[in-house]
Design an enzyme around this catalytic site. Sequence first.
Site, PDB file in Angstrom:
ATOM      1  N   ASP A  80       2.169   1.994   3.432  1.00 18.99           N
ATOM      2  CA  ASP A  80       3.110   1.091   4.121  1.00 18.99           C
ATOM      3  C   ASP A  80       4.531   1.473   3.778  1.00 18.99           C
ATOM      4  O   ASP A  80       5.428   1.300   4.587  1.00 18.99           O
ATOM      5  CB  ASP A  80       3.082  -0.384   3.665  1.00 18.99           C
TER       6      ASP A  80
ATOM      7  N   HIS B 189       0.876  -1.177   0.000  1.00 17.55           N
ATOM      8  CA  HIS B 189       0.000   0.000   0.000  1.00 17.55           C
ATOM      9  C   HIS B 189       0.912   1.226   0.000  1.00 17.55           C
ATOM     10  O   HIS B 189       1.983   1.194   0.627  1.00 17.55           O
ATOM     11  CB  HIS B 189      -0.815   0.135   1.284  1.00 17.55           C
TER      12      HIS B 189
END
Length: 404
Positions: A71, A68
Amino acid sequence: EGQSLRDLLRFSVCYWHTFRGNGTDPFGAGTMVRPWEDGTDSVENALNRVDVAFEFISKLGAPFYCFHDRDVAPEGASLKESNDNLDKIAAKLKEKQDETGIKLLWGTANLFSNPRFMHGAATSCNADVFAYAAAQVKKAIEVTHELGGENYVFWGGREGYHNLYNTDMKRELDHLARFMHLAHDHAKKIGFGGQFLFEPKPKEPTKHQYDFDAAACLNFIRSYGLEDVVKLNIETNHATLAGHTMMHELEYARIQGYLGSIDANTGDLLLGWDTDQFPTDIYLTTRCMLVILRQGGLAPGGVNFDAKVRRESFEPIDLFHAHIGGMDAFARGAKIAAAIRKDGVLDDFVKQRYGSWDEGIGKQIEDGTATFDSLEAYMLEKGEAAPNASGRQEMLENIINQYI
Ligand code: GLO
Ligand code: NI
Ligand code: NI
Ligand code: NI
């Protein structure tokens, strides 16, 4: 079946659990020792983490990873700052990909953690939130494109609702479709050829998720003209939360041409939420591989371990053991499934069971030559439809046991 295990399975390490997970749960703070974290959410720490991630994935020998936006790079104080952070990390990811040959299976955007998404993203009751989500997904698709990502995933996050009394369901679904068409238009505009994937999941985090299971997603896709735009990323633990088995979800998606990729993990019969455990059950992986082999593999999708070690695990070495266990379980499952298919065991069962369709009235129905009149005439003459013998049935486990 003529494919190497490596080409068939296309294993992927997920960034969020593996490099960001620290064992937090709703009742307690993180428990895990992560020597690569300096305790700050800085760009500098994120850059160091990239080195660790690529060292880990290289040692493991996995060909892919996925992430993501949030992240890999810290969220900034504004959209602009977040985008700048992401650019800095993406440059380093690119460098490491080139150096190691590890590729990006898919990118995605986190549209659920920040409080702004508390009512959803594309289905938010607030138009600004829709706009923010659009800008964030635009950037995430662009970064995925720059990194040569082969897919782009949309897990619904909070796309659903808790209370119908204050929710305009029709409007929210329309907005979600608008969002997907905008994403598709943008992907075309920048020349991103990766495959879009919805990841169905029920119950969590909202009570009524619009993307509940494969069937709900397919209905949405077909209702809104997204047939050529998006396929499905099926996750084991999501399938079981929806009251299905993984094999059911995979087959349902496959027969309609929508099986794109999988998030491999396993749930826990005794726990009613997405526990994201590593898959180690070769009966489960064999069932998955029976379906995956039917469609000749998943490419450009793959087998992504959306899984985490338990919060009672302390050492980074556990991350290796867990992934190796999952990879071995899938490799064994693939071999067993290939052997079962080669011997035609299940094909024989099906053939026996559906024997009545091979000739006579069954053949006429399938040919399209039967009518209600002819079926009635046939039955009036015959008088009764006695259920035919259901053919050989055997527990799949028993069959698998013969191949282990
Ligand atoms: C949550 C999902 C989530 C997705 C990820 C990528 O339950 O499994 O981890 O896989 O957001 O879309
Ligand atoms: Ni997932
Ligand atoms: Ni999940
Ligand atoms: Ni999960």
